[in-house]
Every structure is written in C-alpha cells, then in structure tokens.
Design a protein around this motif. Structure first.
Motif, PDB file in Angstrom:
ATOM      1  N   GLU A   4       0.844  -1.197   0.000  1.00  0.00           N
ATOM      2  CA  GLU A   4       0.000   0.000   0.000  1.00  0.00           C
ATOM      3  C   GLU A   4       0.877   1.244   0.000  1.00  0.00           C
ATOM      4  N   GLN A   5       0.628   2.116  -0.958  1.00  0.00           N
ATOM      5  CA  GLN A   5       1.305   3.414  -0.984  1.00  0.00           C
ATOM      6  C   GLN A   5       0.507   4.387  -0.125  1.00  0.00           C
ATOM      7  N   ILE A   6       1.194   5.068   0.770  1.00  0.00           N
ATOM      8  CA  ILE A   6       0.558   6.054   1.647  1.00  0.00           C
ATOM      9  C   ILE A   6       1.117   7.418   1.248  1.00  0.00           C
ATOM     10  N   TYR A   7       0.341   8.140   0.437  1.00  0.00           N
ATOM     11  CA  TYR A   7       0.847   9.366  -0.195  1.00  0.00           C
ATOM     12  C   TYR A   7       0.368  10.602   0.564  1.00  0.00           C
ATOM     13  N   THR A   8       1.292  11.507   0.820  1.00  0.00           N
ATOM     14  CA  THR A   8       1.002  12.761   1.512  1.00  0.00           C
ATOM     15  C   THR A   8       1.292  13.907   0.560  1.00  0.00           C
ATOM     16  N   GLY A   9       0.232  14.489   0.007  1.00  0.00           N
ATOM     17  CA  GLY A   9       0.385  15.449  -1.074  1.00  0.00           C
ATOM     18  C   GLY A   9       1.092  16.729  -0.699  1.00  0.00           C
ATOM     19  N   CYS A  10       0.937  17.196   0.559  1.00  0.00           N
ATOM     20  CA  CYS A  10       1.499  18.504   0.912  1.00  0.00           C
ATOM     21  C   CYS A  10       3.020  18.518   0.857  1.00  0.00           C
ATOM     22  N   ILE A  11       3.661  17.332   0.960  1.00  0.00           N
ATOM     23  CA  ILE A  11       5.118  17.273   0.755  1.00  0.00           C
ATOM     24  C   ILE A  11       5.473  16.282  -0.356  1.00  0.00           C
ATOM     25  N   ALA A  12       4.471  15.902  -1.145  1.00  0.00           N
ATOM     26  CA  ALA A  12       4.677  15.012  -2.299  1.00  0.00           C
ATOM     27  C   ALA A  12       5.489  13.781  -1.916  1.00  0.00           C
ATOM     28  N   HIS A  13       5.099  13.136  -0.820  1.00  0.00           N
ATOM     29  CA  HIS A  13       5.867  12.034  -0.243  1.00  0.00           C
ATOM     30  C   HIS A  13       5.064  10.741  -0.247  1.00  0.00           C
ATOM     31  N   ALA A  14       5.732   9.643  -0.559  1.00  0.00           N
ATOM     32  CA  ALA A  14       5.110   8.327  -0.510  1.00  0.00           C
ATOM     33  C   ALA A  14       5.842   7.421   0.467  1.00  0.00           C
ATOM     34  N   ALA A  15       5.120   6.942   1.464  1.00  0.00           N
ATOM     35  CA  ALA A  15       5.600   5.856   2.317  1.00  0.00           C
ATOM     36  C   ALA A  15       4.914   4.582   1.839  1.00  0.00           C
ATOM     37  N   TYR A  16       5.405   3.447   2.287  1.00  0.00           N
ATOM     38  CA  TYR A  16       4.843   2.169   1.840  1.00  0.00           C
ATOM     39  C   TYR A  16       4.647   1.226   3.017  1.00  0.00           C
ATOM     40  N   TYR A  17       3.540   0.480   2.920  1.00  0.00           N
ATOM     41  CA  TYR A  17       3.169  -0.511   3.931  1.00  0.00           C
ATOM     42  C   TYR A  17       3.069  -1.865   3.237  1.00  0.00           C
ATOM     43  N   PHE A  27       8.144   1.494   4.891  1.00  0.00           N
ATOM     44  CA  PHE A  27       9.250   2.088   4.142  1.00  0.00           C
ATOM     45  C   PHE A  27       9.123   3.611   4.158  1.00  0.00           C
ATOM     46  N   ASP A  28      10.187   4.288   4.589  1.00  0.00           N
ATOM     47  CA  ASP A  28      10.271   5.752   4.575  1.00  0.00           C
ATOM     48  C   ASP A  28       9.071   6.417   5.244  1.00  0.00           C
ATOM     49  N   PRO A  29       8.835   6.117   6.521  1.00  0.00           N
ATOM     50  CA  PRO A  29       7.667   6.678   7.210  1.00  0.00           C
ATOM     51  C   PRO A  29       7.807   8.165   7.501  1.00  0.00           C
ATOM     52  N   LEU A  30       6.669   8.845   7.548  1.00  0.00           N
ATOM     53  CA  LEU A  30       6.641  10.217   8.038  1.00  0.00           C
ATOM     54  C   LEU A  30       6.815  10.213   9.559  1.00  0.00           C
ATOM     55  N   TYR A 180       7.837   1.937  -7.264  1.00  0.00           N
ATOM     56  CA  TYR A 180       7.238   2.668  -6.146  1.00  0.00           C
ATOM     57  C   TYR A 180       8.237   3.719  -5.664  1.00  0.00           C
ATOM     58  N   PRO A 181       8.146   4.961  -6.137  1.00  0.00           N
ATOM     59  CA  PRO A 181       9.120   5.984  -5.747  1.00  0.00           C
ATOM     60  C   PRO A 181       8.746   6.665  -4.431  1.00  0.00           C
ATOM     61  N   ASN A 182       9.659   7.470  -3.927  1.00  0.00           N
ATOM     62  CA  ASN A 182       9.462   8.170  -2.659  1.00  0.00           C
ATOM     63  C   ASN A 182       8.726   9.495  -2.830  1.00  0.00           C
ATOM     64  N   HIS A 183       8.709  10.031  -4.063  1.00  0.00           N
ATOM     65  CA  HIS A 183       8.098  11.349  -4.277  1.00  0.00           C
ATOM     66  C   HIS A 183       7.393  11.422  -5.622  1.00  0.00           C
ATOM     67  N   GLY A 184       6.494  12.417  -5.731  1.00  0.00           N
ATOM     68  CA  GLY A 184       5.845  12.738  -6.987  1.00  0.00           C
ATOM     69  C   GLY A 184       6.010  14.207  -7.299  1.00  0.00           C
ATOM     70  N   ALA A 185       5.259  14.701  -8.284  1.00  0.00           N
ATOM     71  CA  ALA A 185       5.363  16.094  -8.712  1.00  0.00           C
ATOM     72  C   ALA A 185       5.145  17.045  -7.532  1.00  0.00           C
ATOM     73  N   GLY A 186       5.966  18.095  -7.502  1.00  0.00           N
ATOM     74  CA  GLY A 186       5.906  19.064  -6.418  1.00  0.00           C
ATOM     75  C   GLY A 186       7.067  18.952  -5.455  1.00  0.00           C
ATOM     76  N   SER A 187       7.755  17.826  -5.473  1.00  0.00           N
ATOM     77  CA  SER A 187       8.929  17.654  -4.625  1.00  0.00           C
ATOM     78  C   SER A 187      10.130  18.354  -5.243  1.00  0.00           C
ATOM     79  N   ALA A 188      10.990  18.894  -4.387  1.00  0.00           N
ATOM     80  CA  ALA A 188      12.223  19.532  -4.857  1.00  0.00           C
ATOM     81  C   ALA A 188      13.364  18.538  -5.004  1.00  0.00           C
TER      82      ALA A 188
END
Length: 470
Positions: A4-17, A27-30, A180-188
């Motif tokens: 499961e991808q757990i995506y947080t749009g405000c920082i364009a971040h994806a964690a995984y379960y 993976f890569d939790p907030l 399954y990447p760590n970020h999407g559009a909007g990330s620096a």
C-alpha cells in the motif's frame, strides 16, 4: 502481493506498507507514526522492520519513533552510518516479512547509502521496487544534495554513481516490475517528476529521459545537472536530524499544543521573540492578522515553504490557525524539523479581534484593477519560480521568486507595488513577509496568474514549455 502506498500530497511524499502473514514493514515513514501502527493493528500484524531508502533531506523520517513504539528493526543500506542502533544491510541481503522477501539493492547516486528494495512474493516472483529517490516516475533523484553535508561528494561524482546504479542494478530488472518511488510532482528532490506516483519499470525505460539505453555517462551527467536550482536551505538540516536523531513527535505536540489567550499570546510573543505564523488561507489572512505575523497557508505546500522561508530550524513559533488546526500545524512543522512550536492563539484570530487587539491587513486587487495599476506604471513582481516565469509571464512584470525573497528585499520599492503568483497562495506569503519587513504598500493580486490568463485583459508573453519544474 499486499503493498500500500501512503501518499502525503502537501510534501509530495510516498511511504509504503507491506504486510504478509501477520508481519509488516514500513518504508520511509513520516514522523507522525501512529497511522502506520493503526494500519498494522487493523491487520492484526506486528511491524517487524522500518526500511529507509536513504537519509532524507526534504523531511524528517519517523524511523526512530516507530522503532521505539513497535520494537521494529531499522534497516539502512550499505555505507549508512547513523548515530543510533540500526541494521546496515549488505548489497543483495534479504529480509523476510511473513511469506514475502525484501531484497536490499545498493543503488548509490542520489546519496551514497541510497538503496532500492526489491519486493518478492511468496512464490519468489519479483513484484516491484521501492526506489526511494533513485528512480522517480519521469525522473531520477538529484545528485547535488549530499555535498551540502559532505563536501567531497560533488554532484558530478554522485551523478556518475547514479548512472552506474541505474544501468547495472535497476535497468536489468524485469519490465513488469512496479516502480514505487518516494516522491511525486511538487517535490524539490527531482526536476521533472510526473503527477503519477507508480508505473511499470518497462514503461519508465521507454519514457524516462534518464533511462535511455543509448545514453553515455557524460550525456547522463550533463542532462541530469541541467536545470537544477540550489536546494532548499533546510535540506541539509533534515539530513543531519535523520542521521543523528531527534526529539519524539509526542513531546513536540505536547509543547506546541499550549492554548494562549490574547494577552498571554502577546506576552509570550514579546518575551520570546517567537515568530508568529498564521496558517489560515490567504483569503482570510489578508482581511485581518496580527501585526508582524507571516502567512503560510496550511492547505497547500505548507511544510516546504516553512523550510524555504524560515532560516532557523530552531526558531520558536507561535501559531495562529483556524480553530481545530492547531495539532495539524504542529505536526506539519515537525515533518521538516521545525520542532519548537510553543503555543497557539486560543480561539484563533476571532478571539484577538474580540479582545480589541490591533490587527493589520493586506490589500488585494482584481485583474481589472491590476490592469489600471499597470497603466499607471505601478511595478509588478511575479514571485513564482524562475522556470514558471520563463515559461510565460505578464509583459512588464519582474521575477522575484518567493524562495529568494529574504535575499532580495532591496529590489522592492518603498512606494506602492504589486505581487502575484499562480493562484494567490505564494503571493500572500510574499506580501506578509514584505509587510513584516516594513513594506506597507504591497498589494496582492487575487487569483494570481491563473485569473490573469482567464480574464485575458493584460498582455502576456507566449507560452514556452519548461525544461525543469524546479
């Protein structure tokens, strides 16, 4: 395979379960880790591992709190040297999560410890790769961040490592693997990332500029470095927090969730020299706000702009929010390492006004009013990114990107001037900062460049497709 991808749009971040047979891995939790714990509890599963793809720069990871609360082992890739207990995986080392296998593949380039995790199901079939910042959808990780922590790791050295990692470790893998990447559009963390947050590796080999089969290493390095802008100033500070450790998110919330009435709020502000940060929407902030406060709205890329614009990561912060948004504001600040919220205005701005305290305001213009002002030669500043400005802008407007505003205050006149961005979010941030610095005649454009284009009343340059989104 249950991923499961757990995506947080405000920082364009994806964690995984990932969960199998009563065991789970994150993976890569907030930093706020309770949602991961809740998810595992729903599956009657125990979190066995916390996998980190690398030492993150754009957010503070939740690995320490999650390990402490669950007993999970923290896993980093080869060469990582954290200042806390962790398992440092060897290249190709495998870990069992229930009936699944997680294989660590060392892929240096974004950083030296960067590691991709191959997901293998119960039949030993490879399902996907959790790539961190090594491979995005449409892009790859920028190689210029590590040198801000270790000077010898130049962007060219890391770009060369990344070329080798992609060609020798990633591209030989099966085309049907899901990326399954760590970020999407909007990330620096990349310059041309897609809005899509997953894809097949085969499609990325066909469409991602960095995976062209006929590309030489020299061509790769040149194309990868072209269009990069300096990374946000908070990135190296977040890296160090992720390496060295940090305070528990629970303690940070407890300290920040301190309600203060108007008099107490004013007293604390005067005694501590804390920054007053107003997280309301621009349409509400401009009408009435506490003098010398700045506005960064919670309903957009809040954490990123906090990191860009508040130089001191240890700055004490007093919050003004819409009632009910206090904890969310504290958490989002902590995501990027701003751990020193010390209280909030109880009842929000309404209580301040009802108590008869002084307020300030910022004028806003419609597009029709902007047209008249420009005819009177009032200066206009476009605070969007340079890439956005170069793509298309108002004829006669000057570009002063928001992330550089503190360095270019001398550019702004003391008389009346106008600021705008794409939709009004960033320009209100700019206007509030300028107002705080004594520019009392700043005016904002309601609706920004989107509204300007829609109204079609003011000349703009021809549109040019941008080569970078940074």
């Amino acid at each position: 395979m249950k991923v499961e991808q757990i995506y947080t749009g405000c920082i364009a971040h994806a964690a995984y379960y990932v969960e199998s047979n009563g065991e789970a891995a994150i993976f890569d939790p907030l930093r706020e880790v309770q949602p991961y714990i809740d998810k595992a509890n729903e599956d009657d599963a125990k979190i066995k591992y916390v996998f980190e793809t690398h030492f993150h720069a754009d957010f503070v990871s939740g690995h320490l709190d999650l390990a402490k609360k669950t007993g999970a082992d923290i896993i980093f890739g080869p060469t990582a040297q954290p200042n806390f207990e962790a398992v440092i995986a060897e290249d190709n080392q495998e870990f069992k999560v229930g009936e699944y296998t997680i294989k660590a593949i060392h892929t240096p380039g974004h950083t030296m410890e960067s590691t991709t995790y191959l997901l293998i199901d119960e039949t030993r079939k490879s399902h996907g790769i959790i790539t961190g910042d090594t491979l995005f959808i449409g892009d790859v990780g920028r190689p210029d961040l590590a040198q801000h922590v270790v000077a010898d790791l130049t962007e060219k050295k890391l770009a060369a490592h990344l070329f080798d990692s992609l060609r020798n470790k990633i591209m030989p893998l099966s085309d049907d693997l899901i990326v399954y990447p760590n970020h999407g559009a909007g990330s620096a963390c990349g310059k041309m990332m897609s809005q899509e947050t997953t894809d097949t590796l085969g499609h990325q080999k066909e469409t991602n500029y960095a995976l062209r089969a006929d590309m030489t290493k020299e061509e790769f390095i040149k194309e990868l470095l072209e269009g990069l802008t300096p990374p946000p100033g908070y990135f190296p500070k977040n890296v160090l927090m992720n390496i060295q450790g940090y305070e528990s998110i629970d303690d940070i919330i407890d300290r920040g969730e301190k309600p203060l009435g108007p008099n107490a709020f004013e007293t604390v502000a005067n005694e501590t020299m804390a920054l007053i940060l107003d997280t309301r929407e621009a349409k509400d902030f401009h009408k009435a706000f506490i003098p010398n406060s700045i506005n960064i709205g919670l309903d957009n890329n809040f954490a990123q702009w906090v990191g860009e614009l508040i130089p001191d990561i240890k700055q004490q912060i007093l919050l003004v929010t819409d009632p009910g948004n206090e904890e969310e504001s504290i958490i989002r600040l902590a995501r990027v390492g701003y751990d020193h919220s010390i209280g909030y205005l109880k009842g929000g701005i309404t209580s301040w006004v009802d108590f008869g305290k002084e307020v300030d305001h910022i004028n806003r213009l419609t597009v029709s009013e902007l047209k008249k002002k420009m005819a009177d030669h009032v200066k206009v500043f476009d605070v969007r990114k340079s890439s956005e400005y170069q793509s298309q802008h108002l004829v006669g407007a000057e570009n002063s990107p928001l992330n550089l505003i503190n360095k270019h205050l001398s550019e702004f006149p003391k008389g009346e001037f106008i600021v705008h961005c794409e939709g009004g979010y960033r320009s209100m941030i700019a206007a509030s900062i300028l107002k705080q610095r004594g520019f009392d005649n700043v005016v904002d454009v309601e609706g920004g460049f989107e509204e300007i284009l829609e109204e079609n009343e003011i000349p703009t340059t021809n549109y040019v497709c941008p080569t970078t989104l940074l």
